[in-house]
Design a protein around this motif. Sequence first.
Motif, PDB file in Angstrom:
ATOM      1  N   ARG A 225       3.183   3.723  -4.524  1.00  0.00           N
ATOM      2  CA  ARG A 225       4.282   3.228  -3.079  1.00  0.00           C
ATOM      3  C   ARG A 225       3.615   2.460  -2.688  1.00  0.00           C
ATOM      4  O   ARG A 225       4.366   1.225  -3.212  1.00  0.00           O
ATOM      5  N   ASP A 226       2.422   1.808  -3.377  1.00  0.00           N
ATOM      6  CA  ASP A 226       1.577   0.625  -2.952  1.00  0.00           C
ATOM      7  C   ASP A 226       2.422  -0.352  -4.461  1.00  0.00           C
ATOM      8  O   ASP A 226       2.093  -1.649  -4.165  1.00  0.00           O
TER       9      ASP A 226
ATOM     10  N   ARG B  45       0.196   9.171  -5.461  1.00  0.00           N
ATOM     11  CA  ARG B  45       1.570   9.017  -4.729  1.00  0.00           C
ATOM     12  C   ARG B  45       1.594   7.698  -3.902  1.00  0.00           C
ATOM     13  O   ARG B  45       2.295   6.976  -3.818  1.00  0.00           O
ATOM     14  N   GLY B  46      -0.128   6.977  -3.631  1.00  0.00           N
ATOM     15  CA  GLY B  46      -0.299   6.250  -3.122  1.00  0.00           C
ATOM     16  C   GLY B  46      -0.170   5.108  -4.036  1.00  0.00           C
ATOM     17  O   GLY B  46       0.179   3.917  -3.659  1.00  0.00           O
ATOM     18  N   TYR B  47      -0.427   5.037  -4.992  1.00  0.00           N
ATOM     19  CA  TYR B  47      -0.374   3.797  -6.452  1.00  0.00           C
ATOM     20  C   TYR B  47       1.221   3.766  -6.799  1.00  0.00           C
ATOM     21  O   TYR B  47       1.368   2.781  -6.434  1.00  0.00           O
TER      22      TYR B  47
ATOM     23  N   ASP C 186     -11.392   1.790  -5.978  1.00  0.00           N
ATOM     24  CA  ASP C 186     -10.542   1.926  -4.757  1.00  0.00           C
ATOM     25  C   ASP C 186      -9.759   3.262  -4.977  1.00  0.00           C
ATOM     26  O   ASP C 186      -9.897   3.662  -4.524  1.00  0.00           O
ATOM     27  N   TYR C 187      -9.979   4.272  -6.236  1.00  0.00           N
ATOM     28  CA  TYR C 187      -9.644   5.003  -6.405  1.00  0.00           C
ATOM     29  C   TYR C 187     -10.371   6.486  -5.368  1.00  0.00           C
ATOM     30  O   TYR C 187      -9.934   7.600  -5.026  1.00  0.00           O
TER      31      TYR C 187
ATOM     32  N   ALA D 195      -2.075  13.488  -3.806  1.00  0.00           N
ATOM     33  CA  ALA D 195      -1.562  12.129  -2.858  1.00  0.00           C
ATOM     34  C   ALA D 195      -2.211  11.109  -3.691  1.00  0.00           C
ATOM     35  O   ALA D 195      -1.781   9.768  -2.840  1.00  0.00           O
ATOM     36  N   VAL D 196      -3.620  10.617  -4.223  1.00  0.00           N
ATOM     37  CA  VAL D 196      -3.897   9.120  -4.592  1.00  0.00           C
ATOM     38  C   VAL D 196      -3.109   8.529  -5.326  1.00  0.00           C
ATOM     39  O   VAL D 196      -2.358   7.657  -6.037  1.00  0.00           O
TER      40      VAL D 196
ATOM     41  N   ARG E 208      -9.015   5.964  -2.199  1.00  0.00           N
ATOM     42  CA  ARG E 208      -8.197   6.132  -1.523  1.00  0.00           C
ATOM     43  C   ARG E 208      -8.301   7.876  -1.492  1.00  0.00           C
ATOM     44  O   ARG E 208      -7.408   8.996  -0.586  1.00  0.00           O
TER      45      ARG E 208
END
Length: 81
Positions: A25-26, A21-23, A2-3, A18-19, A6
């Motif tokens: 957020r999710d 931050r996505g984690y 997944d990394y 950014a990666v 992303r």
Amino acid sequence: PDYLRRAGYKTSDIDSVAVQRGYYRDFGSIYRLSLPRLGDHIVVGDPREYLQIFQNEGRYPVGSSTLAWPFMEYHTKAKNH
């Protein structure tokens, strides 16, 4: 993994902030991240939660800094342990 998805399937010049931050957020402020060759890691993105964990670890907490041998070597030679 997944990394890599992303990160846009790039292997260099990855925007790791950014990666992460996505984690965040999710999955929220605490999540498990599994990376090839590095294994599973628990990521704590909330400083208040991290402080609680750190304070309960005892005198010599173990974390990602112990994997960074230059960091450990410097502090061992400087007798900062």
